[in-house]
Design a protein around this motif. Sequence first.
Motif, PDB file in Angstrom:
ATOM      1  N   ALA A 202       0.663  -1.152  -0.133  1.00  0.00           N
ATOM      2  CA  ALA A 202      -0.003  -0.035  -0.025  1.00  0.00           C
ATOM      3  C   ALA A 202       0.921   1.186   0.027  1.00  0.00           C
ATOM      4  CB  ALA A 202      -1.063   0.250   0.936  1.00  0.00           C
ATOM      5  N   LYS A 203       2.063   1.241   0.012  1.00  0.00           N
ATOM      6  CA  LYS A 203       3.043   2.235   0.162  1.00  0.00           C
ATOM      7  C   LYS A 203       2.882   3.254  -1.057  1.00  0.00           C
ATOM      8  CE  LYS A 203       7.233   1.565   1.559  1.00  0.00           C
ATOM      9  NZ  LYS A 203       8.650   1.351   1.667  1.00  0.00           N
ATOM     10  N   SER A 204       2.870   2.765  -2.291  1.00  0.00           N
ATOM     11  CA  SER A 204       2.691   3.745  -3.354  1.00  0.00           C
ATOM     12  C   SER A 204       1.150   4.492  -3.240  1.00  0.00           C
ATOM     13  CB  SER A 204       2.715   2.901  -4.598  1.00  0.00           C
ATOM     14  OG  SER A 204       1.653   1.883  -4.722  1.00  0.00           O
ATOM     15  N   HIS A 205       0.062   3.704  -2.852  1.00  0.00           N
ATOM     16  CA  HIS A 205      -0.975   4.396  -2.627  1.00  0.00           C
ATOM     17  C   HIS A 205      -1.028   5.372  -1.482  1.00  0.00           C
ATOM     18  CE1 HIS A 205      -3.191   1.273  -4.973  1.00  0.00           C
ATOM     19  NE2 HIS A 205      -2.241   0.329  -4.591  1.00  0.00           N
ATOM     20  N   VAL A 206      -0.196   5.081  -0.508  1.00  0.00           N
ATOM     21  CA  VAL A 206      -0.231   6.342   0.548  1.00  0.00           C
ATOM     22  C   VAL A 206       0.378   7.545   0.146  1.00  0.00           C
ATOM     23  CG1 VAL A 206       0.791   6.953   2.802  1.00  0.00           C
ATOM     24  CG2 VAL A 206      -0.139   4.600   2.293  1.00  0.00           C
ATOM     25  N   LEU A 207       1.495   7.372  -0.613  1.00  0.00           N
ATOM     26  CA  LEU A 207       2.117   8.371  -1.566  1.00  0.00           C
ATOM     27  C   LEU A 207       1.279   9.122  -2.317  1.00  0.00           C
ATOM     28  CD1 LEU A 207       4.704  10.126  -1.878  1.00  0.00           C
ATOM     29  CD2 LEU A 207       5.581   8.367  -3.537  1.00  0.00           C
ATOM     30  N   LYS A 208       0.695   8.625  -3.293  1.00  0.00           N
ATOM     31  CA  LYS A 208      -0.418   9.000  -4.241  1.00  0.00           C
ATOM     32  C   LYS A 208      -1.634   9.789  -3.510  1.00  0.00           C
ATOM     33  CE  LYS A 208      -2.927   8.195  -8.241  1.00  0.00           C
ATOM     34  NZ  LYS A 208      -3.420   6.923  -9.443  1.00  0.00           N
ATOM     35  N   ALA A 209      -1.955   9.282  -2.375  1.00  0.00           N
ATOM     36  CA  ALA A 209      -3.222   9.635  -1.753  1.00  0.00           C
ATOM     37  C   ALA A 209      -3.154  10.712  -0.955  1.00  0.00           C
ATOM     38  CB  ALA A 209      -3.975   8.903  -1.253  1.00  0.00           C
ATOM     39  N   HIS A 210      -1.784  10.802  -0.232  1.00  0.00           N
ATOM     40  CA  HIS A 210      -1.465  11.744   1.079  1.00  0.00           C
ATOM     41  C   HIS A 210      -0.149  12.392   1.023  1.00  0.00           C
ATOM     42  CE1 HIS A 210      -5.319   9.769   2.684  1.00  0.00           C
ATOM     43  NE2 HIS A 210      -4.723   8.536   2.376  1.00  0.00           N
ATOM     44  N   ASN A 211       0.515  12.059  -0.109  1.00  0.00           N
ATOM     45  CA  ASN A 211       1.827  12.700  -0.097  1.00  0.00           C
ATOM     46  C   ASN A 211       2.716  12.375   0.741  1.00  0.00           C
ATOM     47  OD1 ASN A 211       3.894  13.944  -1.666  1.00  0.00           O
ATOM     48  ND2 ASN A 211       3.318  15.989  -0.783  1.00  0.00           N
ATOM     49  N   LEU A 212       2.723  11.134   1.384  1.00  0.00           N
ATOM     50  CA  LEU A 212       3.319  10.632   2.577  1.00  0.00           C
ATOM     51  C   LEU A 212       4.338   9.393   2.014  1.00  0.00           C
ATOM     52  CD1 LEU A 212       0.531  10.807   5.186  1.00  0.00           C
ATOM     53  CD2 LEU A 212       2.615  12.198   5.003  1.00  0.00           C
ATOM     54  N   VAL A 213       5.395   9.244   2.650  1.00  0.00           N
ATOM     55  CA  VAL A 213       6.490   8.049   2.318  1.00  0.00           C
ATOM     56  C   VAL A 213       6.135   7.140   3.557  1.00  0.00           C
ATOM     57  CG1 VAL A 213       8.915   7.485   1.955  1.00  0.00           C
ATOM     58  CG2 VAL A 213       7.788   9.658   0.958  1.00  0.00           C
ATOM     59  N   VAL A 214       6.027   5.971   3.480  1.00  0.00           N
ATOM     60  CA  VAL A 214       6.014   5.212   4.751  1.00  0.00           C
ATOM     61  C   VAL A 214       7.438   4.345   4.887  1.00  0.00           C
ATOM     62  CG1 VAL A 214       4.815   2.920   5.396  1.00  0.00           C
ATOM     63  CG2 VAL A 214       3.372   4.636   3.953  1.00  0.00           C
ATOM     64  N   LEU A 215       7.979   4.756   5.944  1.00  0.00           N
ATOM     65  CA  LEU A 215       9.085   3.752   6.450  1.00  0.00           C
ATOM     66  C   LEU A 215       8.691   2.674   7.401  1.00  0.00           C
ATOM     67  CD1 LEU A 215      11.077   7.204   7.370  1.00  0.00           C
ATOM     68  CD2 LEU A 215      10.767   6.014   5.078  1.00  0.00           C
ATOM     69  N   VAL A 216       9.394   1.675   6.914  1.00  0.00           N
ATOM     70  CA  VAL A 216       8.839   0.295   7.517  1.00  0.00           C
ATOM     71  C   VAL A 216      10.121  -0.158   8.298  1.00  0.00           C
ATOM     72  CG1 VAL A 216       8.431  -2.030   7.205  1.00  0.00           C
ATOM     73  CG2 VAL A 216       7.493  -0.281   5.684  1.00  0.00           C
ATOM     74  N   GLY A 217       9.832  -0.441   9.396  1.00  0.00           N
ATOM     75  CA  GLY A 217      10.735  -0.912  10.754  1.00  0.00           C
ATOM     76  C   GLY A 217      11.809  -2.167  10.066  1.00  0.00           C
ATOM     77  N   LYS A 218      11.448  -2.698   9.252  1.00  0.00           N
ATOM     78  CA  LYS A 218      11.844  -4.247   8.723  1.00  0.00           C
ATOM     79  C   LYS A 218      13.238  -3.591   7.925  1.00  0.00           C
ATOM     80  CE  LYS A 218      10.969  -8.071   6.142  1.00  0.00           C
ATOM     81  NZ  LYS A 218      10.070  -8.733   5.202  1.00  0.00           N
ATOM     82  N   TRP A 219      13.446  -2.607   7.347  1.00  0.00           N
ATOM     83  CA  TRP A 219      14.665  -2.281   6.454  1.00  0.00           C
ATOM     84  C   TRP A 219      15.400  -1.300   7.261  1.00  0.00           C
ATOM     85  CZ3 TRP A 219      13.538  -5.978   3.624  1.00  0.00           C
ATOM     86  CH2 TRP A 219      12.407  -6.226   2.888  1.00  0.00           C
ATOM     87  N   GLU A 220      16.915  -1.661   7.107  1.00  0.00           N
ATOM     88  CA  GLU A 220      17.780  -0.685   7.911  1.00  0.00           C
ATOM     89  C   GLU A 220      17.972   0.719   7.329  1.00  0.00           C
ATOM     90  OE1 GLU A 220      19.600  -1.265  10.450  1.00  0.00           O
ATOM     91  OE2 GLU A 220      18.727  -3.323  10.692  1.00  0.00           O
ATOM     92  N   LYS A 221      17.620   0.898   6.189  1.00  0.00           N
ATOM     93  CA  LYS A 221      17.774   2.246   5.628  1.00  0.00           C
ATOM     94  C   LYS A 221      16.553   3.014   6.101  1.00  0.00           C
ATOM     95  CE  LYS A 221      18.457   4.940   1.444  1.00  0.00           C
ATOM     96  NZ  LYS A 221      18.854   4.843  -0.084  1.00  0.00           N
ATOM     97  N   ASP A 222      15.392   2.452   5.951  1.00  0.00           N
ATOM     98  CA  ASP A 222      14.253   2.995   6.566  1.00  0.00           C
ATOM     99  C   ASP A 222      14.205   3.456   8.221  1.00  0.00           C
ATOM    100  OD1 ASP A 222      13.336   1.744   4.036  1.00  0.00           O
ATOM    101  OD2 ASP A 222      11.284   1.813   4.655  1.00  0.00           O
ATOM    102  N   ILE A 223      14.937   2.512   8.920  1.00  0.00           N
ATOM    103  CA  ILE A 223      15.152   2.706  10.266  1.00  0.00           C
ATOM    104  C   ILE A 223      16.270   3.895  10.510  1.00  0.00           C
ATOM    105  CG2 ILE A 223      16.143   1.625  12.468  1.00  0.00           C
ATOM    106  CD1 ILE A 223      15.216  -0.975  11.289  1.00  0.00           C
ATOM    107  N   ALA A 224      17.105   3.861   9.646  1.00  0.00           N
ATOM    108  CA  ALA A 224      18.135   5.026   9.785  1.00  0.00           C
ATOM    109  C   ALA A 224      17.485   6.278   9.739  1.00  0.00           C
ATOM    110  CB  ALA A 224      19.295   4.678   9.097  1.00  0.00           C
ATOM    111  N   ALA A 225      16.966   6.115   8.347  1.00  0.00           N
ATOM    112  CA  ALA A 225      16.420   7.448   8.058  1.00  0.00           C
ATOM    113  C   ALA A 225      15.252   8.240   9.140  1.00  0.00           C
ATOM    114  CB  ALA A 225      15.612   7.429   6.502  1.00  0.00           C
ATOM    115  N   ALA A 226      14.314   7.200   9.329  1.00  0.00           N
ATOM    116  CA  ALA A 226      13.251   7.459  10.555  1.00  0.00           C
ATOM    117  C   ALA A 226      14.044   8.181  11.679  1.00  0.00           C
ATOM    118  CB  ALA A 226      12.678   6.217  10.718  1.00  0.00           C
ATOM    119  N   ARG A 227      15.348   7.259  12.111  1.00  0.00           N
ATOM    120  CA  ARG A 227      16.184   7.773  13.106  1.00  0.00           C
ATOM    121  C   ARG A 227      16.707   9.446  12.977  1.00  0.00           C
ATOM    122  NH1 ARG A 227      19.939   4.541  13.333  1.00  0.00           N
ATOM    123  NH2 ARG A 227      18.853   2.856  13.997  1.00  0.00           N
ATOM    124  N   GLU A 228      17.027   9.774  11.825  1.00  0.00           N
ATOM    125  CA  GLU A 228      17.488  10.992  11.375  1.00  0.00           C
ATOM    126  C   GLU A 228      16.260  12.096  11.677  1.00  0.00           C
ATOM    127  OE1 GLU A 228      20.045  11.761   8.043  1.00  0.00           O
ATOM    128  OE2 GLU A 228      20.417   9.640   7.998  1.00  0.00           O
TER     129      GLU A 228
END
Length: 258
Positions: A202-228
Amino acid sequence: MLRSAVDDAVRYVLDGARTFRFDLTSSEVDSDERSSVGTKLQYHVIEQLKLRKEPPLDTKILHIPVEIKGTVGKTWMIPQEGQCEITLMIQIDTMRHRFRGLLMRTHRAWLNGKTGNRDRKRSPRADAVRQYADEIVAWTDLPPEPLRQLTLDQLRVVFGPGGITKRVTALFGYLPEVVIPRSSIVTVGARRDDPLRRAREAKSHVLKAHNLVVLVGKWEKDIAAARELGYDLSGAAWVAVPPQKLAQHGYAPADFGR
């Protein structure tokens, strides 16, 4: 650790992955289920504190037998074998989503009644708890359950028809920049096969509908970006953030396109 134990016991009883439930105060949770939180709690406490289920009571701490009792009410029911023994008493305030922990030797002289209920369980007098119980954990908020923030109309959408993609897209639209635990995502996708995979789709749908990028705590890059950006995705949590925030740290939505 006690905070995690209480949260785990509550979520175990709610069983959101099968029932869509996320709130102990809900009318869909009956009184017997609420009462069972205390029963489940002792096992989660023992696990979190790395103790063992050990007679003559529930466990031993520093070789001292300890009874573990939890309640979602105002008092605890102490079994006959636990009377006059050291008791870890945990109280859960379901309305305010918090808990506290007390340690008390539950002398029979400080318990209500002479014989107790039909199981011979007796509850500590309120004045005795105030005077003799040691507070080892003051009232502490439980881990947040973002689904409790939704209005009734929003809940009807998030738990309405249309599949996980529609539900998750609505969820992140309603709760931008709110860290959402993995368990909440599973609850929204209850009774569906592999709800987390479907939610990631559903991530692409969230971006299209609400202009939001979903970060998922399963992926190291997402975790690092969220931490920043100041978000903690420990426990495989999720968060939806504006692309502008990511851009300030040199990220683009395409960097998180899984």
